[in-house]
Write an enzyme that holds these catalytic residues in place. Structure first.
Site, PDB file in Angstrom:
ATOM      1  NE  ARG A  46      -3.785 -61.601  36.391  1.00 51.55           N
ATOM      2  CZ  ARG A  46      -4.784 -62.247  35.821  1.00 51.55           C
ATOM      3  NH1 ARG A  46      -4.561 -63.242  34.953  1.00 51.55           N
ATOM      4  NH2 ARG A  46      -6.032 -61.967  36.076  1.00 51.55           N
ATOM      5  N   GLY A  47      -4.379 -63.596  39.398  1.00 53.53           N
ATOM      6  CA  GLY A  47      -5.677 -64.252  39.290  1.00 53.53           C
ATOM      7  C   GLY A  47      -5.858 -65.130  40.525  1.00 53.53           C
ATOM      8  CB  ALA A  48      -8.670 -65.399  42.918  1.00 51.17           C
ATOM      9  NE  ARG A  89      -2.001 -59.274  43.955  1.00 49.57           N
ATOM     10  CZ  ARG A  89      -2.719 -59.211  42.826  1.00 49.57           C
ATOM     11  NH1 ARG A  89      -2.686 -60.210  41.961  1.00 49.57           N
ATOM     12  NH2 ARG A  89      -3.471 -58.156  42.566  1.00 49.57           N
ATOM     13  CD  GLN A 196      -4.860 -57.002  35.373  1.00 50.15           C
ATOM     14  OE1 GLN A 196      -5.219 -55.947  34.882  1.00 50.15           O
ATOM     15  NE2 GLN A 196      -4.493 -57.099  36.641  1.00 50.15           N
ATOM     16  CG  ASP A 237      -9.694 -61.271  43.029  1.00 48.21           C
ATOM     17  OD1 ASP A 237     -10.288 -60.706  42.103  1.00 48.21           O
ATOM     18  OD2 ASP A 237      -8.564 -61.784  42.920  1.00 48.21           O
ATOM     19  CG  ASN A 247     -13.515 -59.505  39.657  1.00 47.48           C
ATOM     20  OD1 ASN A 247     -12.605 -60.340  39.782  1.00 47.48           O
ATOM     21  ND2 ASN A 247     -13.919 -59.102  38.476  1.00 47.48           N
ATOM     22  CE  LYS A 248      -7.441 -56.423  38.776  1.00 47.96           C
ATOM     23  NZ  LYS A 248      -6.430 -56.097  39.807  1.00 47.96           N
TER      24      LYS A 248
HETATM   25  O1  MRU Z   1      -4.921 -58.291  40.114  1.00 46.33           O
HETATM   26  P1  MRU Z   1      -5.273 -59.582  39.433  1.00 46.33           P
HETATM   27  O2  MRU Z   1      -4.907 -59.596  37.990  1.00 46.33           O
HETATM   28  O3  MRU Z   1      -4.775 -60.770  40.188  1.00 46.33           O
HETATM   29  O4  MRU Z   1      -6.864 -59.608  39.499  1.00 46.33           O
HETATM   30  C1  MRU Z   1      -7.535 -60.704  38.958  1.00 46.33           C
HETATM   31  C2  MRU Z   1      -9.007 -60.585  39.017  1.00 46.33           C
HETATM   32  O5  MRU Z   1      -9.559 -59.637  39.534  1.00 46.33           O
HETATM   33  C3  MRU Z   1      -9.794 -61.750  38.485  1.00 46.33           C
HETATM   34  O6  MRU Z   1     -11.006 -61.333  37.938  1.00 46.33           O
HETATM   35  C4  MRU Z   1     -10.085 -62.719  39.646  1.00 46.33           C
HETATM   36  O7  MRU Z   1      -8.903 -63.036  40.318  1.00 46.33           O
HETATM   37  C5  MRU Z   1     -10.747 -63.957  39.193  1.00 46.33           C
HETATM   38  S1  MRU Z   1      -9.657 -65.027  38.333  1.00 46.33           S
HETATM   39  C6  MRU Z   1     -10.452 -66.462  37.931  1.00 46.33           C
END
Ligand code: MRU
Length: 356
Positions: A46-48, A89, A196, A237, A247-248
């Site tokens: 996960r993570g963008a 996603r 996370q 994201d 973002n999250k």
């Molecule tokens: O749902 P996730 O864990 O994929 O969400 C991740 C985030 O919101 C991060 O802050 C974002 O992707 C930036 S990662 C460099």
């Protein structure tokens, strides 16, 4: 960093299983694009930026495994795989950006042979991976001077090596400041519902012995009031043309708290997170995930049966609450629209070292 978030292994893609951290460090091998798509959807990775890399490797893997001598069939199948990846996603634009880069090699008018396309797709996926690593280091270099000795720096979710090809965006800035000799303390929001922050960011910081404290998501305001937090850095994201940033979930609330308490709030992200086709954050698609992620913790129910739960995975922070956006090409300031457009179009090498 002594772990690899994602690795191309020729006939498979190896992922560090992020669902099991911090308790267990276990790698899983994806041997076909469907298992990679499942891993992205199910948050094994996960993570963008990381899901962008994973999706591009999924397309490259599909190409290596496809058995056909007919170019038309080959291209049609791979276009389907691109679609499959896009459907994993919806919020992080890096995923669509990476798949679009891969899909450019599937243009029938370019008259490549099947073998040539296979090679091009593999190199493109590996290039996306390598570039992301380099970009994160540049984000770290550009952002590190924002952190001063004695600071309390708050971050939310995980924008570290686990969320990227390596090093991280928000955590990349923290890593670079630390390597540069700065002494400061990191506060890590636990980040419900999937934790996370307390599972992943805390794991990365603990490994590198960067002093850090985990907070539950409702504590930041009080710490800001008491002067313990004087900088917030988060990842992103998707960033719209005017700087509005998805973002999250929970990031928006933090930004409001930061504004109220006069704490600078920064976003760190590669330019692949910029979506200049969107004038504002209003149209950013927000993923809604299963209610079970809220009603259950570690497989155990924590709410009464029959109660409803809502689970938007992201929120959008308006640009007015953001002090600056740290990218690999420098820090974009207000007016964001003008600076983000300029940054997106600039060649990387030209701006290297430019700080503002
Ligand atoms: O749902 P996730 O864990 O994929 O969400 C991740 C985030 O919101 C991060 O802050 C974002 O992707 C930036 S990662 C460099």
């Amino acid at each position: 960093m002594n772990f690899k978030t994602i690795e191309w292994k020729g006939d498979r893609v190896r992922l560090l299983d992020q669902r099991r951290l911090p308790g267990e460090v276990r790698y899983v091998d994806c041997r076909d694009p469907s298992s990679l798509a499942k891993a992205i959807r199910g948050m094994t990775i996960r993570g963008a930026p990381a899901i962008g890399v994973a999706a591009s490797m999924g397309v490259a893997l599909a190409a290596q495994k496809l058995q056909t001598h007919t170019l038309e069939v080959f291209l049609k199948n791979l276009k389907k795989v691109c679609q499959q990846m896009r459907q994993t996603r919806p919020t992080a634009v890096n995923l669509f950006w990476a798949v679009n880069r891969m899909e450019r090699w599937l243009d029938p008018t370019r008259s490549f042979s099947i073998e040539e396309i296979k090679a091009k797709l593999k190199s493109e996926a590996l290039r996306i991976y390598r570039e992301d690593l380099e970009i994160n280091r540049m984000i770290g270099e550009n952002g590190k001077r924002l952190i001063q000795d004695g600071d309390g720096v708050l971050t939310h979710c995980n924008a570290g090596g686990l969320a990227t090809a390596g090093f991280g965006t928000a955590l990349g800035v923290i890593r670079a400041a630390r390597t540069g000799g700065k002494r400061f303390h990191v506060f890590v929001d636990e980040t419900r519902p999937l934790l996370q922050g307390s599972r992943l960011t805390a794991w990365e910081l603990a490994q590198e012995k960067i002093p850090a404290t985990v907070l539950t998501d409702n504590m930041a305001g009080w710490l800001m009031k008491n002067g313990k937090i004087n900088l917030v850095i988060v990842g992103a994201d998707r960033i719209a043309r005017n700087g509005d940033t998805a973002n999250k979930i929970g990031t928006y609330g933090l930004a409001i708290l930061a504004k109220y308490h006069g704490v600078p709030f920064y976003v760190a992200a590669p330019t692949s997170t910029l979506d200049l086709s969107l004038p504002s954050g209003e149209k950013i698609p927000i993923e809604e995930r299963s209610a079970e992620e809220v009603t259950h913790l570690g497989g155990k129910r924590i709410t009464p049966k029959g109660i409803e739960a809502y689970n938007p995975a992201f929120d959008v922070t308006p640009h007015s609450l953001i002090r600056g956006i740290i990218t690999e090409k420098g820090i974009a300031r207000k007016p964001f629209e003008k600076h983000l457009k300029k940054i997106k179009n600039e060649r990387w090498e030209k701006t290297e070292g430019s700080k503002q």
